[in-house]
Design a protein around this motif. Structure first.
Motif, PDB file in Angstrom:
ATOM      1  N   SER A   1      48.906  55.642  49.181  1.00 24.45           N
ATOM      2  CA  SER A   1      49.488  56.872  48.631  1.00 24.45           C
ATOM      3  C   SER A   1      50.655  56.569  47.704  1.00 24.45           C
ATOM      4  O   SER A   1      51.014  57.381  46.863  1.00 24.45           O
ATOM      5  N   ALA A   2      51.242  55.384  47.825  1.00 20.56           N
ATOM      6  CA  ALA A   2      52.351  54.974  46.967  1.00 20.56           C
ATOM      7  C   ALA A   2      51.873  54.263  45.707  1.00 20.56           C
ATOM      8  O   ALA A   2      52.668  53.894  44.864  1.00 20.56           O
ATOM      9  N   GLY A   3      50.563  54.055  45.562  1.00 23.30           N
ATOM     10  CA  GLY A   3      50.010  53.364  44.407  1.00 23.30           C
ATOM     11  C   GLY A   3      49.196  52.158  44.833  1.00 23.30           C
ATOM     12  O   GLY A   3      48.959  51.930  46.011  1.00 23.30           O
ATOM     13  N   GLU A   4      48.750  51.373  43.847  1.00 19.04           N
ATOM     14  CA  GLU A   4      47.951  50.191  44.144  1.00 19.04           C
ATOM     15  C   GLU A   4      48.837  49.011  44.527  1.00 19.04           C
ATOM     16  O   GLU A   4      49.881  48.787  43.938  1.00 19.04           O
ATOM     17  N   VAL A   5      48.381  48.278  45.530  1.00 17.70           N
ATOM     18  CA  VAL A   5      49.095  47.097  46.003  1.00 17.70           C
ATOM     19  C   VAL A   5      48.162  45.903  45.852  1.00 17.70           C
ATOM     20  O   VAL A   5      47.012  45.952  46.271  1.00 17.70           O
ATOM     21  N   SER A   6      48.656  44.848  45.225  1.00 17.44           N
ATOM     22  CA  SER A   6      47.874  43.629  45.067  1.00 17.44           C
ATOM     23  C   SER A   6      48.209  42.692  46.219  1.00 17.44           C
ATOM     24  O   SER A   6      49.376  42.396  46.464  1.00 17.44           O
ATOM     25  N   LEU A   7      47.183  42.241  46.926  1.00 17.02           N
ATOM     26  CA  LEU A   7      47.381  41.366  48.077  1.00 17.02           C
ATOM     27  C   LEU A   7      46.782  39.994  47.808  1.00 17.02           C
ATOM     28  O   LEU A   7      45.754  39.893  47.151  1.00 17.02           O
ATOM     29  N   LYS A   8      47.403  38.972  48.335  1.00 12.37           N
ATOM     30  CA  LYS A   8      46.823  37.630  48.340  1.00 12.37           C
ATOM     31  C   LYS A   8      46.367  37.383  49.771  1.00 12.37           C
ATOM     32  O   LYS A   8      47.178  37.153  50.661  1.00 12.37           O
ATOM     33  N   VAL A   9      45.067  37.437  49.969  1.00 12.83           N
ATOM     34  CA  VAL A   9      44.489  37.312  51.305  1.00 12.83           C
ATOM     35  C   VAL A   9      44.123  35.853  51.558  1.00 12.83           C
ATOM     36  O   VAL A   9      43.433  35.231  50.753  1.00 12.83           O
ATOM     37  N   PRO A  10      44.577  35.306  52.683  1.00 18.01           N
ATOM     38  CA  PRO A  10      44.265  33.907  52.997  1.00 18.01           C
ATOM     39  C   PRO A  10      42.766  33.689  53.251  1.00 18.01           C
ATOM     40  O   PRO A  10      42.086  34.578  53.761  1.00 18.01           O
ATOM     41  N   LYS A  11      42.292  32.503  52.877  1.00 15.13           N
ATOM     42  CA  LYS A  11      40.931  32.075  53.219  1.00 15.13           C
ATOM     43  C   LYS A  11      41.069  30.886  54.159  1.00 15.13           C
ATOM     44  O   LYS A  11      41.915  30.026  53.950  1.00 15.13           O
TER      45      LYS A  11
END
Length: 95
Positions: free
Chosen positions: A36-46
């Motif tokens: 709801s606050a906007g788009e968030v870019s995440l770095k997801v671990p592999k």
């Protein structure tokens, strides 16, 4: 927070040598989550031997309404990584 969860699954820190280690990192990948606050870019671990699944955000969900509530609650409570799984369930994030 995602890095801490990955370290917990590996049973050791990212660059730590440990006899208890059960897995190793294989990098990260970018993922966008709409809130709801906007788009968030995440770095997801592999991870090499297992699929990384976070207790905070469901694997294939791209839009989450209650993530903000869960994150605020975790921050205010000073929650440890081990207890992170309980908070999204209480706030409705896994529904």
């Amino acid at each position: 927070m995602l890095d801490a969860e990955a370290d917990q699954l590996c049973r050791a820190g990212r660059y730590e040598s440990s006899e208890a280690r059960q897995d190793t990192w294989a990098g990260t990948y970018e993922r966008t989550l709409r809130t709801s606050a906007g788009e968030v870019s995440l770095k997801v671990p592999k991870l090499r031997r297992q699929t990384f699944e976070t207790a905070i955000i469901e694997r294939y969900r791209r839009r989450e309404n209650s993530v903000e509530d869960a994150l605020i609650e975790m921050y205010l409570a000073g929650t440890s990584v081990r207890r992170v799984e309980d908070i999204p369930r209480r706030s409705g994030a896994s529904e």
